[in-house]
Write a protein that holds these residues in place. Structure first.
Motif, PDB file in Angstrom:
ATOM      1  N   MET A   1       0.821  -1.204   0.000  1.00 20.61           N
ATOM      2  CA  MET A   1       0.000   0.000   0.000  1.00 20.61           C
ATOM      3  C   MET A   1       0.859   1.259   0.000  1.00 20.61           C
ATOM      4  O   MET A   1       0.487   2.310   0.498  1.00 20.61           O
ATOM      5  N   VAL A  29     -15.541  -3.036  -6.395  1.00 18.65           N
ATOM      6  CA  VAL A  29     -15.061  -2.535  -5.100  1.00 18.65           C
ATOM      7  C   VAL A  29     -16.163  -1.734  -4.414  1.00 18.65           C
ATOM      8  O   VAL A  29     -16.464  -1.939  -3.232  1.00 18.65           O
ATOM      9  N   THR A  83     -12.531   7.982  -1.111  1.00 22.43           N
ATOM     10  CA  THR A  83     -11.705   6.784  -1.230  1.00 22.43           C
ATOM     11  C   THR A  83     -12.393   5.613  -0.530  1.00 22.43           C
ATOM     12  O   THR A  83     -12.870   5.744   0.595  1.00 22.43           O
ATOM     13  N   THR A  85     -11.785   1.556   0.328  1.00 20.20           N
ATOM     14  CA  THR A  85     -10.701   0.570   0.394  1.00 20.20           C
ATOM     15  C   THR A  85     -11.194  -0.746   0.963  1.00 20.20           C
ATOM     16  O   THR A  85     -11.869  -0.776   1.990  1.00 20.20           O
ATOM     17  N   TYR A 103      -4.973  -5.530  -1.319  1.00 23.46           N
ATOM     18  CA  TYR A 103      -6.082  -4.598  -1.114  1.00 23.46           C
ATOM     19  C   TYR A 103      -6.550  -4.111  -2.485  1.00 23.46           C
ATOM     20  O   TYR A 103      -5.860  -4.284  -3.508  1.00 23.46           O
ATOM     21  N   ARG A 104      -7.719  -3.509  -2.480  1.00 25.17           N
ATOM     22  CA  ARG A 104      -8.212  -2.758  -3.634  1.00 25.17           C
ATOM     23  C   ARG A 104      -8.754  -1.440  -3.109  1.00 25.17           C
ATOM     24  O   ARG A 104      -9.506  -1.428  -2.132  1.00 25.17           O
ATOM     25  N   SER A 105      -8.371  -0.358  -3.744  1.00 21.76           N
ATOM     26  CA  SER A 105      -8.800   0.956  -3.289  1.00 21.76           C
ATOM     27  C   SER A 105      -9.208   1.797  -4.486  1.00 21.76           C
ATOM     28  O   SER A 105      -8.484   1.879  -5.475  1.00 21.76           O
ATOM     29  N   MET A 107     -10.494   5.573  -5.822  1.00 22.08           N
ATOM     30  CA  MET A 107     -10.478   6.994  -5.501  1.00 22.08           C
ATOM     31  C   MET A 107     -11.327   7.732  -6.536  1.00 22.08           C
ATOM     32  O   MET A 107     -11.122   7.571  -7.736  1.00 22.08           O
TER      33      MET A 107
ATOM     34  N   VAL B  35      -5.742  -0.390   8.273  1.00 23.71           N
ATOM     35  CA  VAL B  35      -5.597   0.663   7.276  1.00 23.71           C
ATOM     36  C   VAL B  35      -6.121   1.988   7.833  1.00 23.71           C
ATOM     37  O   VAL B  35      -7.143   2.022   8.511  1.00 23.71           O
ATOM     38  N   HIS B  37      -6.980   6.105   6.491  1.00 21.68           N
ATOM     39  CA  HIS B  37      -7.154   6.960   5.318  1.00 21.68           C
ATOM     40  C   HIS B  37      -6.540   8.319   5.641  1.00 21.68           C
ATOM     41  O   HIS B  37      -6.983   8.995   6.570  1.00 21.68           O
ATOM     42  N   PRO B  50      -5.169   5.606   1.164  1.00 18.90           N
ATOM     43  CA  PRO B  50      -5.091   4.571   2.198  1.00 18.90           C
ATOM     44  C   PRO B  50      -3.639   4.211   2.486  1.00 18.90           C
ATOM     45  O   PRO B  50      -2.789   4.259   1.592  1.00 18.90           O
TER      46      PRO B  50
END
Lengths: 196, 196
Positions: A1, A29, A83, A85, A103-105, A107, B35, B37, B50
């Motif tokens: 990350m 997501v 965002t 996440t 992870y997947r985030s 934005m 996590v 932010h 993140p």
């Protein structure tokens, strides 16, 4: 990350996390998540506020107390960074350094717009109930006029979204591979217990 | 997860979510989360990124690629808003309107400081491994000098933190209580699968 490098690099390093604009992956997501972190600028300072968020079509939606801070911010036309996440796994390496997270985030940037029409408000709030528990909206009482009036709904267009993700196993250094410690990925899922 | 009203209210409404400055409750949220932010302002616009974050003592720590965007932001002394949110449960009511979520969210403000001394960096990175899997730091190779040099570590003081939370059952309207639908709280936990 870790975040993206801004300057070209000459030394070898870990592969940067993958960036994508894939609309389906972004929708997945948003559809799996329950919470978004909404960033805005207030008096020159950053603010990050968690909020329920759910996708209907091409928009991410928010429901807010009409006189609350976030509703005022959105109504003012402030620029937002939203965002979302998901943490998919713990990446356990054989060295402290190469531990990571899958992870997947997503934005999103832009200005929110108010959803004003009562029938559209009702439609997306119904979708929220089904987002949380599929099929539940048919079982519960729908919002009445007064409830719709005291619920502010805003939406943000998803089109400009960016996704960043890491997946896959740890990337250990070759000379660490013989170390006698279990390594790999521990999958993480948001588990639902029994209704209390 | 609605936000605090800014203006006094004369009409009845749902009780606002609870705000607290309890240091132990704040530490518990930071210790459970993986996590954070991180919000900052860039060219006047909000950014929310993140990042792995973990508490050691009175500080929340971050590890970053030294040339990455977030490390540059932190090194510049930019004001940050760091928000850490845990989703504890789905609050299922008998009306769409009274659905909610139980959650705990901690917000920290301030300027990060770089952790420069290699021994302190090693100490907090070791703590990160144990934050993710208790006891694991003793099993894996510790960071060497080169690895410490290419890892930027920053910390943010927790003292000024604020926690906001909702807990407890749904608050249904009295005339909805007879509706034949299951209502209550579905607990949510981040479940760990088997190492793959």
């Amino acid at each position: 990350m870790t975040d993206l490098p801004r300057t070209p690099r000459t030394t070898p390093r870990r592969k940067p996390d993958r960036v994508s604009h894939d609309a389906q992956a972004i929708a997945a997501v948003l559809d799996e998540a329950l919470v978004a972190h909404v960033g805005f600028v207030e008096d020159g300072l950053p603010m990050v506020v968690p909020a329920n968020a759910w996708r209907v079509g091409e928009f991410l939606h928010f429901h807010l107390a009409p006189r609350g801070r976030l509703a005022q911010v959105m109504a003012s036309g402030a620029q937002l960074c939203v965002t979302v996440t998901l943490v998919d796994g713990l990446v356990l390496a054989r060295s402290a350094m190469h531990h990571s997270m899958n992870y997947r985030s997503v934005m999103l940037f832009g200005v929110a717009e108010a959803v004003e029409a009562p029938e559209e408000k009702a439609r997306v709030l119904t979708a929220l109930v089904d987002h949380v528990v599929p099929g539940r909206s048919a079982l519960v009482r729908s919002p009445d006029d007064r409830e719709l009036a005291v619920t502010a709904v805003f939406r943000l267009r998803i089109a400009e979204g960016t996704m960043k993700a890491r997946s896959g196993p740890p990337m250990d250094r070759a000379d660490d591979l013989d170390r006698p410690v279990a390594a790999g990925v521990v999958p993480l899922t948001l588990a639902r217990g029994e209704l209390v």
